[in-house]
Design a protein around this motif. Sequence first.
Motif, PDB file in Angstrom:
ATOM      1  N   LYS A  41       0.817  -1.360  -0.124  1.00 49.25           N
ATOM      2  CA  LYS A  41       0.046   0.094  -0.095  1.00 49.25           C
ATOM      3  C   LYS A  41       1.032   1.066   0.056  1.00 49.25           C
ATOM      4  O   LYS A  41       1.783   1.346   0.688  1.00 49.25           O
ATOM      5  N   VAL A  42       0.467   2.141  -0.864  1.00 48.69           N
ATOM      6  CA  VAL A  42       1.266   3.425  -0.845  1.00 48.69           C
ATOM      7  C   VAL A  42       0.473   4.307   0.376  1.00 48.69           C
ATOM      8  O   VAL A  42      -0.704   4.628   0.210  1.00 48.69           O
ATOM      9  N   ILE A  43       1.195   4.595   1.330  1.00 49.28           N
ATOM     10  CA  ILE A  43       0.592   5.374   2.573  1.00 49.28           C
ATOM     11  C   ILE A  43       0.872   6.566   2.725  1.00 49.28           C
ATOM     12  O   ILE A  43       0.433   7.408   3.550  1.00 49.28           O
ATOM     13  N   GLY A  44       1.846   7.341   2.091  1.00 56.29           N
ATOM     14  CA  GLY A  44       2.411   8.491   2.205  1.00 56.29           C
ATOM     15  C   GLY A  44       3.201   8.964   1.066  1.00 56.29           C
ATOM     16  O   GLY A  44       3.791   8.216   0.408  1.00 56.29           O
ATOM     17  N   ALA A  45       3.045  10.421   0.607  1.00 59.12           N
ATOM     18  CA  ALA A  45       3.687  10.845  -0.502  1.00 59.12           C
ATOM     19  C   ALA A  45       3.939  12.226  -0.036  1.00 59.12           C
ATOM     20  O   ALA A  45       3.005  13.190   0.294  1.00 59.12           O
ATOM     21  N   GLY A  46       5.156  12.899  -0.914  1.00 60.67           N
ATOM     22  CA  GLY A  46       5.252  14.360  -0.431  1.00 60.67           C
ATOM     23  C   GLY A  46       6.335  14.618  -1.968  1.00 60.67           C
ATOM     24  O   GLY A  46       7.223  13.796  -2.130  1.00 60.67           O
ATOM     25  N   GLU A  47       5.859  15.706  -2.310  1.00 56.84           N
ATOM     26  CA  GLU A  47       6.821  16.348  -3.340  1.00 56.84           C
ATOM     27  C   GLU A  47       7.100  17.936  -2.871  1.00 56.84           C
ATOM     28  O   GLU A  47       6.369  18.534  -1.995  1.00 56.84           O
ATOM     29  N   ALA A  48       8.218  18.354  -3.389  1.00 60.50           N
ATOM     30  CA  ALA A  48       8.898  19.667  -3.033  1.00 60.50           C
ATOM     31  C   ALA A  48       9.791  20.234  -4.011  1.00 60.50           C
ATOM     32  O   ALA A  48      10.440  19.392  -4.843  1.00 60.50           O
ATOM     33  N   VAL A  49       9.833  21.477  -4.356  1.00 64.08           N
ATOM     34  CA  VAL A  49      11.173  21.815  -5.275  1.00 64.08           C
ATOM     35  C   VAL A  49      11.912  22.769  -4.558  1.00 64.08           C
ATOM     36  O   VAL A  49      11.383  23.488  -3.474  1.00 64.08           O
ATOM     37  N   GLN A  50      12.966  23.203  -4.872  1.00 59.01           N
ATOM     38  CA  GLN A  50      14.018  24.002  -4.202  1.00 59.01           C
ATOM     39  C   GLN A  50      15.057  24.656  -5.169  1.00 59.01           C
ATOM     40  O   GLN A  50      15.493  23.853  -6.164  1.00 59.01           O
ATOM     41  N   GLY A  51      15.125  25.835  -5.076  1.00 57.43           N
ATOM     42  CA  GLY A  51      15.842  26.731  -5.998  1.00 57.43           C
ATOM     43  C   GLY A  51      16.831  27.624  -5.490  1.00 57.43           C
ATOM     44  O   GLY A  51      17.271  27.058  -4.175  1.00 57.43           O
ATOM     45  N   HIS A  79      11.603  18.982   2.794  1.00 62.23           N
ATOM     46  CA  HIS A  79      10.158  19.053   2.691  1.00 62.23           C
ATOM     47  C   HIS A  79       9.346  18.216   2.036  1.00 62.23           C
ATOM     48  O   HIS A  79       8.297  17.898   2.773  1.00 62.23           O
ATOM     49  N   SER A  80       9.671  17.270   1.037  1.00 57.77           N
ATOM     50  CA  SER A  80       8.871  16.242   0.541  1.00 57.77           C
ATOM     51  C   SER A  80       8.906  14.996   1.715  1.00 57.77           C
ATOM     52  O   SER A  80       7.698  14.506   1.846  1.00 57.77           O
ATOM     53  N   GLY A  81      10.003  14.948   2.430  1.00 58.18           N
ATOM     54  CA  GLY A  81       9.937  14.018   3.416  1.00 58.18           C
ATOM     55  C   GLY A  81       8.874  14.381   4.543  1.00 58.18           C
ATOM     56  O   GLY A  81       7.967  13.342   5.007  1.00 58.18           O
ATOM     57  N   ALA A  82       8.990  15.516   4.948  1.00 55.73           N
ATOM     58  CA  ALA A  82       8.104  15.807   6.239  1.00 55.73           C
ATOM     59  C   ALA A  82       6.802  15.616   5.838  1.00 55.73           C
ATOM     60  O   ALA A  82       5.756  15.066   6.665  1.00 55.73           O
ATOM     61  N   ILE A  83       6.270  15.963   4.520  1.00 53.54           N
ATOM     62  CA  ILE A  83       4.891  15.531   3.851  1.00 53.54           C
ATOM     63  C   ILE A  83       4.517  14.217   3.939  1.00 53.54           C
ATOM     64  O   ILE A  83       3.409  14.008   4.278  1.00 53.54           O
ATOM     65  N   ALA A  84       5.403  13.489   3.446  1.00 54.84           N
ATOM     66  CA  ALA A  84       5.009  12.075   3.387  1.00 54.84           C
ATOM     67  C   ALA A  84       4.946  11.383   4.622  1.00 54.84           C
ATOM     68  O   ALA A  84       3.978  10.436   4.843  1.00 54.84           O
ATOM     69  N   PHE A  85       6.031  11.732   5.703  1.00 57.51           N
ATOM     70  CA  PHE A  85       5.786  11.054   7.167  1.00 57.51           C
ATOM     71  C   PHE A  85       4.386  11.687   7.666  1.00 57.51           C
ATOM     72  O   PHE A  85       3.965  10.565   8.301  1.00 57.51           O
ATOM     73  N   LYS A  86       4.253  12.826   7.448  1.00 60.08           N
ATOM     74  CA  LYS A  86       2.974  13.147   7.974  1.00 60.08           C
ATOM     75  C   LYS A  86       1.643  12.380   7.414  1.00 60.08           C
ATOM     76  O   LYS A  86       0.594  11.990   8.280  1.00 60.08           O
ATOM     77  N   ASP A  87       1.644  12.293   5.988  1.00 52.35           N
ATOM     78  CA  ASP A  87       0.770  11.913   5.510  1.00 52.35           C
ATOM     79  C   ASP A  87       0.470  10.324   5.827  1.00 52.35           C
ATOM     80  O   ASP A  87      -0.528   9.729   5.906  1.00 52.35           O
ATOM     81  N   ALA A  88       1.681   9.566   6.105  1.00 51.33           N
ATOM     82  CA  ALA A  88       1.657   8.227   6.527  1.00 51.33           C
ATOM     83  C   ALA A  88       1.382   7.849   8.029  1.00 51.33           C
ATOM     84  O   ALA A  88       0.924   6.762   8.342  1.00 51.33           O
ATOM     85  N   GLY A  89       1.670   8.809   8.498  1.00 50.51           N
ATOM     86  CA  GLY A  89       1.461   8.879  10.032  1.00 50.51           C
ATOM     87  C   GLY A  89       2.283   7.995  10.838  1.00 50.51           C
ATOM     88  O   GLY A  89       2.300   7.021  11.926  1.00 50.51           O
ATOM     89  N   VAL A  90       3.469   8.068  10.218  1.00 55.16           N
ATOM     90  CA  VAL A  90       4.939   7.244  10.772  1.00 55.16           C
ATOM     91  C   VAL A  90       6.109   8.134  10.772  1.00 55.16           C
ATOM     92  O   VAL A  90       5.813   9.409  10.340  1.00 55.16           O
ATOM     93  N   LYS A  91       7.166   7.832  11.439  1.00 52.27           N
ATOM     94  CA  LYS A  91       8.190   8.548  11.596  1.00 52.27           C
ATOM     95  C   LYS A  91       9.579   7.830  11.237  1.00 52.27           C
ATOM     96  O   LYS A  91       9.494   6.559  11.027  1.00 52.27           O
ATOM     97  N   PRO A  92      10.610   8.557  10.617  1.00 52.95           N
ATOM     98  CA  PRO A  92      11.736   7.989  10.019  1.00 52.95           C
ATOM     99  C   PRO A  92      12.588   6.791  10.980  1.00 52.95           C
ATOM    100  O   PRO A  92      12.739   5.685  10.338  1.00 52.95           O
ATOM    101  N   SER A  93      12.262   6.683  12.246  1.00 52.17           N
ATOM    102  CA  SER A  93      12.607   5.607  12.948  1.00 52.17           C
ATOM    103  C   SER A  93      11.802   4.295  12.848  1.00 52.17           C
ATOM    104  O   SER A  93      12.345   3.224  13.137  1.00 52.17           O
ATOM    105  N   ASP A  94      10.686   4.303  12.177  1.00 50.79           N
ATOM    106  CA  ASP A  94       9.865   3.237  12.006  1.00 50.79           C
ATOM    107  C   ASP A  94      10.182   2.544  10.672  1.00 50.79           C
ATOM    108  O   ASP A  94       9.761   1.618  10.427  1.00 50.79           O
TER     109      ASP A  94
END
Length: 378
Positions: free
Chosen positions: A225-235, A250-265
């Motif tokens: 299952k795809v449970i989190g997704a994030g996208e961002a741009v930086q100039g 930025h993309s990671g923070a959005i994806a982790f929030k979307d999925a309801g998990v954290k990096p250590s998981d």
Amino acid sequence: MLGNERCYIVGAYEHPTRKAPDKSVAQLHAECAAGALADAGLTKNEVDGYFCVDDVPVLSMIDFLNLKVRHCDSTDIGGNSSLLQIAHAAQAIAAGKCNIALVTLAGRPRSEKVFVNPARPDMMWETPLRYELLDMYALGARRHMHEYGTTSEQLAWIKVAASHHAQHNPHALLRKVVTVEDVLASPMVSDPLHRLDCCVVSDGGGAVLVTRPEIAKSLKRPQVKVIGAGEAVQGQSAGAVELTASAARHSGAIAFKDAGVKPSDIQYASIYDSFTITVLIALEDLGFCEKGRGGHFVADGNLISGVGRLPFNTDGGGLCNNHPSRGGMTKVIEAVRQLRGEAHPAVQVKDCALALAHGVGGRMGTRHSGATLIFERE
């Protein structure tokens, strides 16, 4: 971010070739599509959404594949476009625009060296400087060393980990296990990056199929299952350039929030590895370690499956396996393998239930994009 309805990856296929002088890019797309359909147990007549990077125009590919689709997308943000398109496919399915989305990637940079010079507002200023993509990453690596004390030895551990995994992949372009000393002894190509700090160049590609839950559960395939997704741009922020930070924060923070998990998981991570420094900065910005501690995090085999805390790129990644022009698709495919329990037994993460795939597109140091996906095994 995704909608309330989470979609599933039901088919995944990586093209086995690493040099295809006798195949067109369109043919590689088609063969990847056929492989993913066979993996899912679906036919092309059931596909009603198609996504691909516009190296080959999406309308031409739909016609070439003889698809009858209700929705298509050719979003191109660089090497991580496939990750973004998978998120867009999930969003399109949730919005009712399609039910089964095919996402393909293919390229022949090893057989056909082509430089594309698009009309960009920055070209008139940057082209005269004759800078290369490699040089921008080397600049970021040198700045990271200056600010945080990162060493070439620490960067080399990323290549070492990739090589430990690639030895078990019969399709990997480079299967020889290397040491830190080997990396440092390889020719310097753009100080401080050595030849072995750089990814391979290969032909090939891959494809995945994304679908809604009820269709996924009707198929006899492991549920990813795809449970989190994030996208961002930086100039360059009108001159406020950040050489040691990326859009991953930025993309990671959005994806982790979307999925309801954290990096250590996260139990397994596929990280875009155009260069070793790409991986190190992404690991920091995704939150796997503190900023500036990436060198310590990757050292001493911490990325090697069965040895370290965070197994990464267990197929050998772009550093050893393949990099068919854009490396994002293969990052997703190996994450799917890990969650299905289909990675090589020597690198398979035990009871892998949560995996992350992250990609970079463009050039860090100037303008680039970040795309992060988080997957869960059911």
